[in-house]
Design a protein around this motif. Structure first.
Motif, PDB file in Angstrom:
ATOM      1  N   GLN A 127      33.184  45.998  44.923  1.00 38.70           N
ATOM      2  CA  GLN A 127      31.799  45.634  45.208  1.00 38.70           C
ATOM      3  C   GLN A 127      31.714  44.513  46.245  1.00 38.70           C
ATOM      4  OE1 GLN A 127      29.254  45.172  41.752  1.00 38.70           O
ATOM      5  NE2 GLN A 127      27.996  43.673  42.795  1.00 38.70           N
ATOM      6  N   GLY A 128      31.171  44.837  47.416  1.00 41.57           N
ATOM      7  CA  GLY A 128      30.942  43.833  48.450  1.00 41.57           C
ATOM      8  C   GLY A 128      32.145  43.450  49.274  1.00 41.57           C
ATOM      9  N   ASP A 176      35.925  44.975  51.449  1.00 42.77           N
ATOM     10  CA  ASP A 176      36.410  46.200  52.104  1.00 42.77           C
ATOM     11  C   ASP A 176      37.918  46.219  52.333  1.00 42.77           C
ATOM     12  OD1 ASP A 176      36.592  44.304  54.089  1.00 42.77           O
ATOM     13  OD2 ASP A 176      35.176  45.284  55.455  1.00 42.77           O
ATOM     14  N   GLN A 220      39.175  40.035  43.638  1.00 44.77           N
ATOM     15  CA  GLN A 220      37.872  40.058  42.988  1.00 44.77           C
ATOM     16  C   GLN A 220      37.978  40.604  41.560  1.00 44.77           C
ATOM     17  OE1 GLN A 220      33.695  40.741  44.796  1.00 44.77           O
ATOM     18  NE2 GLN A 220      34.552  42.786  44.527  1.00 44.77           N
TER      19      GLN A 220
END
Length: 368
Positions: free
Chosen positions: A129-130, A132, A140
């Motif tokens: 999420q968020g 790349d 994360q």
């Protein structure tokens, strides 16, 4: 069922034999059809390893096949039935067999996994999420686990199935906790010890059933798939006995949409020896009476992207000479990674994180 039936089945999910699209399969040996009819996915996977067929986009091929439910047409072949009998009548994850998956897969070679994984050696689903990049997504994921566990400096944390120690090192370094990790892989344990200088961590080479002590927090990432349905109650009882009364336990596991008592025969033979995936009902049953279910988070779609990254890293690492393996072993790894990517993309497999507490968090638990 015959060769023409297989071609019709594939056509029904928009897959052609010797077609021009990336998900179409190229058949190099016409004996493939008989092998698949007799041995289902075991035959399909072994035939791929031996070069009987190819596909430019294995992940897309498997996504189409699984979304179309074609695997159900081959569910009761002889190898599948024999595997089912083994799982029903034997405890394939008993203490004296627990090391088999380590010898079979995790001890394959740290150089392979160093080339394939991120720098923290996370061999589990990243959280995209968020972000790349694989590096950012795995960091994360680790931080999300720490926040879900409500870690505070000085806490004692037990990591059951610690892998190469990346999560434990992150917890100790970023959150100031004392970490004990346990694995059945000698290669993983040695790697963890070699890369943990100056951190408040220790690494044990033993089976989870022999653990003792009391910890403020428990975490288990990507290990429950190796526990086996005959040992779910034992695992949960052991976790409960190790956890402080006001503690939290985060369980991260791949999950199945329905209960199964055997695993895919090809995965069992070549990748994860004696493994099996839990279902919602089986997980719920083994948690009942032992824990309060505080949170259940599904981000299985993120495993698709994680597996594709690992496959690309594997291809690049082999090309750059970062590790050595035979062509058969290379095709085995790619079949494993990309078939699993297709399964997660088809939502045939899930990835769950459960947060459990012994008696319920006072005032309720809010996912950070």
């Amino acid at each position: 069922m015959c060769e023409s039936d297989i071609k019709k089945m594939l056509a029904s999910v928009d897959v052609a034999i010797d077609g021009p699209r990336p998900w179409d399969i190229q058949v190099h040996n016409d004996k493939l059809y008989g092998r698949v009819l007799r041995f289902a996915n075991l035959g399909l996977g072994e035939a791929y390893m031996e070069g009987w067929w190819d596909c430019k986009a294995l992940d897309q091929f498997f996504c189409k096949v699984l979304r179309g439910g074609l695997e159900r047409r081959f569910r009761f072949t002889l190898p599948v039935l024999l595997e089912l009998v083994s799982y029903l009548f034997r405890n394939l994850q008993s203490p004296d067999r627990a090391h088999m998956v380590a010898v079979h897969h995790y001890d394959f070679g740290n150089d392979v996994f160093e080339a394939m994984l991120d720098t923290s050696m996370q061999y589990s689903c990243a959280f995209w999420q968020g972000v790349d990049t694989l590096e950012a997504a795995q960091r994360q994921k680790m931080d999300m686990i720490c926040r879900k566990l409500l870690l505070r400096p000085g806490m004692r944390v037990l990591d059951i199935g610690c892998g190469w120690g990346g999560l434990g090192r992150y917890m100790a370094r970023e959150y100031g906790v004392s970490v004990t990790g346990v694995t059945v892989s000698s290669a993983q344990a040695q790697y963890a010890r070699d890369h943990s200088k100056g951190l408040d961590v220790r690494w044990l080479l033993q089976d989870y059933r022999s653990l003792t002590g009391t910890y403020d927090r428990l975490v288990s990432v990507g290990m429950f798939e190796h526990v086996g349905h005959k040992n779910y109650a034992v695992f949960m009882d052991k976790a409960r006995s190790l956890l402080a009364r006001d503690g939290l336990f985060l369980l991260h596991t791949i999950g199945s949409n329905e209960p199964h008592h055997s695993v895919d025969p090809w995965i069992e033979k070549y990748i994860f020896k004696n493994g099996i995936l839990p279902s919602i009902s089986l997980l719920g049953k083994c948690a009942e009476g032992r824990f309060v279910m505080e949170d259940w988070h599904n981000f299985g779609a993120d495993y698709d992207k994680t597996l594709v990254c690992w496959a690309n890293n594997f291809i690049r690492g082999r090309k750059e000479g970062r590790f050595q393996c035979s062509e058969l072993q290379s095709r085995m790894f790619l079949y494993y990674l990309l078939s699993c990517a297709g399964a997660f993309r088809a939502r045939d497999l899930q990835l769950w994180q459960l947060v459990l507490s012994p008696g319920g968090v006072a005032g309720g638990y809010a996912r950070p």
